[in-house]
Scaffold this motif. Structure first.
Motif, PDB file in Angstrom:
ATOM      1  N   GLN A   1      32.357  -1.266  42.213  1.00 43.95           N
ATOM      2  CA  GLN A   1      31.686  -0.072  41.696  1.00 43.95           C
ATOM      3  C   GLN A   1      32.504   0.570  40.565  1.00 43.95           C
ATOM      4  OE1 GLN A   1      30.908   2.906  44.667  1.00 43.95           O
ATOM      5  NE2 GLN A   1      29.577   4.088  43.323  1.00 43.95           N
ATOM      6  N   GLN A   2      33.814   0.648  40.740  1.00 44.24           N
ATOM      7  CA  GLN A   2      34.672   1.210  39.698  1.00 44.24           C
ATOM      8  C   GLN A   2      34.677   0.319  38.454  1.00 44.24           C
ATOM      9  OE1 GLN A   2      38.262   1.435  42.049  1.00 44.24           O
ATOM     10  NE2 GLN A   2      38.091   3.663  42.268  1.00 44.24           N
ATOM     11  N   ARG A   3      34.691  -1.001  38.659  1.00 47.33           N
ATOM     12  CA  ARG A   3      34.665  -1.925  37.513  1.00 47.33           C
ATOM     13  C   ARG A   3      33.372  -1.759  36.728  1.00 47.33           C
ATOM     14  NH1 ARG A   3      37.728  -4.840  40.965  1.00 47.33           N
ATOM     15  NH2 ARG A   3      36.026  -5.832  42.076  1.00 47.33           N
ATOM     16  N   ALA A   4      32.253  -1.632  37.426  1.00 50.70           N
ATOM     17  CA  ALA A   4      30.966  -1.455  36.746  1.00 50.70           C
ATOM     18  C   ALA A   4      30.932  -0.130  35.982  1.00 50.70           C
ATOM     19  CB  ALA A   4      29.822  -1.511  37.756  1.00 50.70           C
ATOM     20  N   ALA A   5      31.474   0.913  36.584  1.00 53.79           N
ATOM     21  CA  ALA A   5      31.509   2.221  35.919  1.00 53.79           C
ATOM     22  C   ALA A   5      32.379   2.164  34.667  1.00 53.79           C
ATOM     23  CB  ALA A   5      32.011   3.290  36.878  1.00 53.79           C
ATOM     24  N   MET A   6      33.514   1.487  34.759  1.00 48.31           N
ATOM     25  CA  MET A   6      34.386   1.368  33.589  1.00 48.31           C
ATOM     26  C   MET A   6      33.718   0.541  32.502  1.00 48.31           C
ATOM     27  SD  MET A   6      38.369   1.267  34.787  1.00 48.31           S
ATOM     28  CE  MET A   6      39.020   1.250  33.126  1.00 48.31           C
ATOM     29  N   ARG A   7      33.021  -0.502  32.893  1.00 47.89           N
ATOM     30  CA  ARG A   7      32.323  -1.340  31.899  1.00 47.89           C
ATOM     31  C   ARG A   7      31.278  -0.511  31.151  1.00 47.89           C
ATOM     32  NH1 ARG A   7      33.095  -6.543  29.800  1.00 47.89           N
ATOM     33  NH2 ARG A   7      31.167  -7.135  28.832  1.00 47.89           N
ATOM     34  N   ASP A   8      30.552   0.329  31.875  1.00 52.32           N
ATOM     35  CA  ASP A   8      29.564   1.205  31.235  1.00 52.32           C
ATOM     36  C   ASP A   8      30.237   2.168  30.264  1.00 52.32           C
ATOM     37  OD1 ASP A   8      27.526  -0.028  32.663  1.00 52.32           O
ATOM     38  OD2 ASP A   8      27.349   1.593  34.149  1.00 52.32           O
ATOM     39  N   LEU A   9      31.375   2.723  30.663  1.00 51.10           N
ATOM     40  CA  LEU A   9      32.104   3.623  29.779  1.00 51.10           C
ATOM     41  C   LEU A   9      32.627   2.882  28.552  1.00 51.10           C
ATOM     42  CD1 LEU A   9      34.093   5.794  32.361  1.00 51.10           C
ATOM     43  CD2 LEU A   9      32.221   6.555  30.861  1.00 51.10           C
ATOM     44  N   GLU A  10      33.164   1.687  28.754  1.00 53.31           N
ATOM     45  CA  GLU A  10      33.637   0.882  27.622  1.00 53.31           C
ATOM     46  C   GLU A  10      32.508   0.679  26.623  1.00 53.31           C
ATOM     47  OE1 GLU A  10      35.003  -2.784  29.335  1.00 53.31           O
ATOM     48  OE2 GLU A  10      36.454  -1.739  30.608  1.00 53.31           O
ATOM     49  N   ASP A  11      31.326   0.270  27.125  1.00 51.45           N
ATOM     50  CA  ASP A  11      30.172   0.047  26.254  1.00 51.45           C
ATOM     51  C   ASP A  11      29.824   1.298  25.473  1.00 51.45           C
ATOM     52  OD1 ASP A  11      29.910  -2.610  27.092  1.00 51.45           O
ATOM     53  OD2 ASP A  11      28.343  -2.147  28.557  1.00 51.45           O
ATOM     54  N   ALA A  12      29.784   2.431  26.171  1.00 47.54           N
ATOM     55  CA  ALA A  12      29.414   3.698  25.523  1.00 47.54           C
ATOM     56  C   ALA A  12      30.433   4.076  24.456  1.00 47.54           C
ATOM     57  CB  ALA A  12      29.299   4.814  26.573  1.00 47.54           C
ATOM     58  N   TYR A  13      31.723   3.925  24.749  1.00 46.04           N
ATOM     59  CA  TYR A  13      32.737   4.324  23.785  1.00 46.04           C
ATOM     60  C   TYR A  13      32.861   3.344  22.623  1.00 46.04           C
ATOM     61  CZ  TYR A  13      33.903   7.842  27.258  1.00 46.04           C
ATOM     62  OH  TYR A  13      33.844   8.904  28.137  1.00 46.04           O
ATOM     63  N   LEU A  14      32.625   2.065  22.876  1.00 43.64           N
ATOM     64  CA  LEU A  14      32.587   1.110  21.758  1.00 43.64           C
ATOM     65  C   LEU A  14      31.432   1.445  20.841  1.00 43.64           C
ATOM     66  CD1 LEU A  14      33.470  -2.236  23.582  1.00 43.64           C
ATOM     67  CD2 LEU A  14      34.911  -0.968  21.978  1.00 43.64           C
ATOM     68  N   ASP A  15      30.268   1.764  21.403  1.00 37.84           N
ATOM     69  CA  ASP A  15      29.115   2.170  20.594  1.00 37.84           C
ATOM     70  C   ASP A  15      29.436   3.425  19.789  1.00 37.84           C
ATOM     71  OD1 ASP A  15      27.560   0.063  21.480  1.00 37.84           O
ATOM     72  OD2 ASP A  15      26.412   1.257  22.933  1.00 37.84           O
ATOM     73  N   ALA A  16      30.061   4.407  20.445  1.00 39.26           N
ATOM     74  CA  ALA A  16      30.406   5.668  19.776  1.00 39.26           C
ATOM     75  C   ALA A  16      31.367   5.436  18.615  1.00 39.26           C
ATOM     76  CB  ALA A  16      30.998   6.656  20.767  1.00 39.26           C
ATOM     77  N   ALA A  17      32.222   4.417  18.760  1.00 34.69           N
ATOM     78  CA  ALA A  17      33.194   4.100  17.715  1.00 34.69           C
ATOM     79  C   ALA A  17      32.601   3.178  16.635  1.00 34.69           C
ATOM     80  CB  ALA A  17      34.434   3.452  18.333  1.00 34.69           C
ATOM     81  N   GLY A  18      31.364   2.762  16.820  1.00 29.15           N
ATOM     82  CA  GLY A  18      30.722   1.892  15.845  1.00 29.15           C
ATOM     83  C   GLY A  18      31.138   0.444  15.933  1.00 29.15           C
ATOM     84  N   VAL A  19      31.588   0.040  17.122  1.00 26.73           N
ATOM     85  CA  VAL A  19      32.014  -1.356  17.319  1.00 26.73           C
ATOM     86  C   VAL A  19      30.844  -2.182  17.821  1.00 26.73           C
ATOM     87  CG1 VAL A  19      33.567  -2.867  18.613  1.00 26.73           C
ATOM     88  CG2 VAL A  19      34.371  -0.654  17.797  1.00 26.73           C
TER      89      VAL A  19
END
Length: 156
Positions: free
Chosen positions: A138-156
């Motif tokens: 559950q924590q890994r999935a939550a972190m993956r979602d955050l990674e995706d969101a922050y990569l998108d926010a950074a324009g990656v």
């Protein structure tokens, strides 16, 4: 510019994020790294007291993983919080070591560039500095979602 101890000085208003290119042949653009770190910190509502992002190879990250974390295997990223008391004050102080060799090896598996995969490791490491954990599915999935969101926010 350096401070009295010879360390790089942080100018007023300048982010306290240092990028160290420690790989013998692979590099990431410093600005891309800083953009991802900034997106994570903004999303988490935190500021950088001092964050070092060290872009290394298998040998460097494996040695740190073994010596400091007791894990004798290669990994993609290791993070070290340098000031536990900073986080409750809304600040982050730590170091993130990214294995660019692993990013190069794993990127085709995910259909992304080495840069994209390595920047995901940057986001992941900074999330650890911000107090996130990935010990459970559950924590890994939550972190993956955050990674995706922050990569998108950074324009990656």
């Amino acid at each position: 510019m350096t401070d009295l101890e010879g360390e790089p000085a942080v100018l007023e208003g300048e982010p306290a994020v240092e990028v160290h290119q420690a790989h013998p042949s692979l590099v990431l653009e410093d600005e891309s790294v800083r953009s991802v770190v900034g997106a994570v910190l903004e999303g988490e509502g935190l500021e950088a007291a001092s964050i070092g992002i060290i872009l290394g190879d298998h040998g460097l990250v494996h040695e740190l993983n073994r010596e400091w974390l007791g894990h004798d295997y290669e990994t993609d990223v290791v993070s070290f919080v340098l000031d536990e008391d900073a986080l409750p004050r809304g600040r982050v102080e730590g170091e993130v070591y990214v294995d660019l060799d692993t990013a190069m090896e794993r990127a085709p598996e995910f259909g992304v560039t080495m840069e994209h995969e390595a920047l995901r490791y940057v986001a992941h490491g900074v999330l650890h500095l911000c107090g996130h954990d990935d010990a459970t599915d559950q924590q890994r999935a939550a972190m993956r979602d955050l990674e995706d969101a922050y990569l998108d926010a950074a324009g990656v």
